[in-house]
Structure formats: structure tokens, C-alpha cells
Design an enzyme around this catalytic site. Sequence first.
Site, PDB file in Angstrom:
ATOM      1  CG  MET A  35      -1.840  -1.019   1.013  1.00  0.00           C
ATOM      2  SD  MET A  35      -3.699  -1.139   2.085  1.00  0.00           S
ATOM      3  CE  MET A  35      -2.836  -0.916   4.288  1.00  0.00           C
ATOM      4  N   GLY A  36       2.031   1.132  -0.574  1.00  0.00           N
ATOM      5  CA  GLY A  36       2.881   2.666  -0.693  1.00  0.00           C
ATOM      6  C   GLY A  36       4.092   2.476   1.115  1.00  0.00           C
ATOM      7  CD  GLU A  40      16.080  -1.074   4.157  1.00  0.00           C
ATOM      8  OE1 GLU A  40      15.830  -2.735   3.745  1.00  0.00           O
ATOM      9  OE2 GLU A  40      15.997  -0.070   3.362  1.00  0.00           O
ATOM     10  N   GLY A  41      11.536  -2.771   5.421  1.00  0.00           N
ATOM     11  CA  GLY A  41      10.122  -3.913   5.300  1.00  0.00           C
ATOM     12  C   GLY A  41       9.769  -4.671   4.188  1.00  0.00           C
ATOM     13  CG  HIS A  42       7.015  -1.876   2.112  1.00  0.00           C
ATOM     14  ND1 HIS A  42       7.092  -0.907   2.881  1.00  0.00           N
ATOM     15  CD2 HIS A  42       6.045  -2.632   1.815  1.00  0.00           C
ATOM     16  CE1 HIS A  42       5.800  -1.232   3.592  1.00  0.00           C
ATOM     17  NE2 HIS A  42       4.648  -1.597   3.094  1.00  0.00           N
ATOM     18  N   GLY A 152       4.773 -10.174   4.224  1.00  0.00           N
ATOM     19  CA  GLY A 152       5.646 -10.082   5.069  1.00  0.00           C
ATOM     20  C   GLY A 152       5.054 -10.442   6.619  1.00  0.00           C
ATOM     21  CB  SER A 190       4.860  -0.836  11.065  1.00  0.00           C
ATOM     22  OG  SER A 190       3.104  -0.102  10.741  1.00  0.00           O
ATOM     23  CB  SER A 191       3.613   2.756   6.903  1.00  0.00           C
ATOM     24  OG  SER A 191       3.709   0.917   5.702  1.00  0.00           O
TER      25      SER A 191
HETATM   26  O1  PAF Z   1      -0.149  -5.591   3.752  1.00  0.00           O
HETATM   27  C1  PAF Z   1      -0.450  -4.786   3.458  1.00  0.00           C
HETATM   28  O2  PAF Z   1      -0.147  -3.589   2.335  1.00  0.00           O
HETATM   29  C2  PAF Z   1      -2.067  -4.758   2.272  1.00  0.00           C
HETATM   30  O3  PAF Z   1      -3.234  -5.686   3.812  1.00  0.00           O
HETATM   31  C3  PAF Z   1      -2.360  -5.683   1.314  1.00  0.00           C
HETATM   32  C4  PAF Z   1      -1.518  -7.038   1.812  1.00  0.00           C
HETATM   33  C5  PAF Z   1      -0.526  -4.562   0.150  1.00  0.00           C
HETATM   34  C6  PAF Z   1      -2.849  -5.556   0.392  1.00  0.00           C
HETATM   35  O4  PAF Z   1      -4.029  -4.559   0.146  1.00  0.00           O
END
Ligand code: PAF
Length: 287
Positions: A35-36, A40-42, A152, A190-191
Site C-alpha cells: 500500500m506504499g 525497509e520491510g517492504h 511480510g 511499519s508504515s
Molecule cells: O499488507 C498490506 O500492505 C496490504 O494489506 C496488502 C497485502 C498490500 C493488501 O492491500
Amino acid sequence: MSEETIHIARTRAEVQHCIQAAREGGKRLGLVPTMGALHEGHLSLVRAAQRSCDFVVVTIFVNPAQFSPTEDFSKYPRTIDADLEALRDLGVDLVFMPDREELYPGGFSTYVLPPAVADPFEGQVRPGHFRGVATIILKLFHLLPTDVAFFGQKDYQQCQVIRQMVEDLNVPIEIQACPIIREPDGLAMSSRNRYLSPDERRRAVSLSAAVGEAVRQVQAGTTETSVITERMHDILRKAGVTKVDYAAIADATTLEVINRIDRPAVALIAAYVGATRLIDNALLTAE
Ligand code: PAF
């Protein structure tokens, strides 16, 4: 800037065309749905995808269907320039960044009823959340039929929901859950961490301390889960984290709450630090 040097698809037709072309090239395709507000996790998910795939696509879409009316969809952090720059630096092959109408056009009214593992914990506190997650993920899986999708493990229940959905609905995509990435003091990335004041940031470390304590207790031979969860609550309480949605121990697969550590288990926490809701978890394996 970034927009010129990274391949961005904004429509279903464009993204399907790109995926089709990559498929025809015989590449192994990896998908990282986000979700943008990337951290670092992403980025660790993207790197994991790049290690095992030849073509990596990242989606950025703040999914309205997974926010309840009381949760503020419009306030979810959006840091699109920084996100694109980070993805460009990593050399991702494609970013899918649709607008809301592209995925939820007028007349949209079909949703996925998520599996039973969606019912406890987040499912209790955030009714409808996993319906929204399962729906968007199934839509993305149809639009972007990759070989593997990366998630994640910080969202442990989400991973279990998606695994079960894929199994139940025969979706031919492998699900890979990647380890939680933590700040040096243990706080899970976390965001939402960006909302914490300096004092809240100090107190937020109690979530990782509490799940870490659960791991230690199990390693030391404690098997009564009530003893362990009491310790977890203690740690949160001492840090002034008093609004705890849950601090519990559950079967690692079904997420049913268990009384004894007699199978693979997971310690799960969701709590508010100030106005910010954070989650954390750790797998517990008896020696
Ligand atoms: O974990 C997230 O960021 C969201 O739940 C996901 C998996 C991108 C679905 O919108």
C-alpha cells in the site's frame, strides 16, 4: 524524476500487457503487493523477490475495501515520490499503481468471504478487514498471474489468510512469507511508526520485548500459555501501553488460541501506543 526512469503501469490493460510479455519471455515472475509508504520491510520483500525471480512487479494501492468506516483511509500515509525512488534504486521491473476507479469501478459489488483463520484477532477487532484484503489480493492475482507473491510476516494473520485462500480457491501462485524487519532496538518496521512521538517510540519497543519474552519463556520450558501471556501483558503495562487489543498465543496455522505449547505456536500482539495501533508477533517452537 523517478517516474521517467521506472516503468509504471496505471491501468489493468497496461499491466496485463506487461505481465503477458514477461511470461512469454519465459521469466519467473514475482509479485510484491503493497500500500506504499515503503520502508525497509517492504524493500526486503522486493530483494527476496529479486533473488528468486527474473521479473519483479510491485503494486502500490491503498485499498479502500480493507479500511472500516472508523479507520481513516484518507489519512493512510502516502509517500509516492520516495516509494518510486526506492523501487527505482532497487531496479524493480514494473510498478502497478492503479487509481481507485481502475480496481473498484462503479457497480463493483463482489467480495471474497475470507477463510476461518480470518475470524479471530484482527478479524474480531477490524470486522471486514480481511474481506477487503482477500478481495484485493485475489483481484491482483488475476491481473498479475505471477509465479510467486511475497508478503511480510509482520502481518502474520494476513499471510495465513492468503495462504488458505490460495489453497481453497486453487490459485496457482506460491506464497512466500518473509521475516519481520526490525529497528535496532527491536521495533518491527511499519508504515505507522512514523506517527509515534519520541516518547511513544520509546514505549513502542514493549511490543517486540513482549513477543521476545514469549520466545524466551518457551525456550526455557514454560508450556502454560497463561503464564506467558501474563508476562506479555506485564511488559506492555510497565511501558504504559494499556490499550491492548490482544496479546495471545495461538496455533501457528489455524490461529486458534491454545492453553499449552504442544505444537507450533505464535505469539501475537496488537496494541495502541498513543493513538497509533501497532502489531507484532513471533513464532514459538518448543525445543
Ligand atoms: O499488507 C498490506 O500492505 C496490504 O494489506 C496488502 C497485502 C498490500 C493488501 O492491500
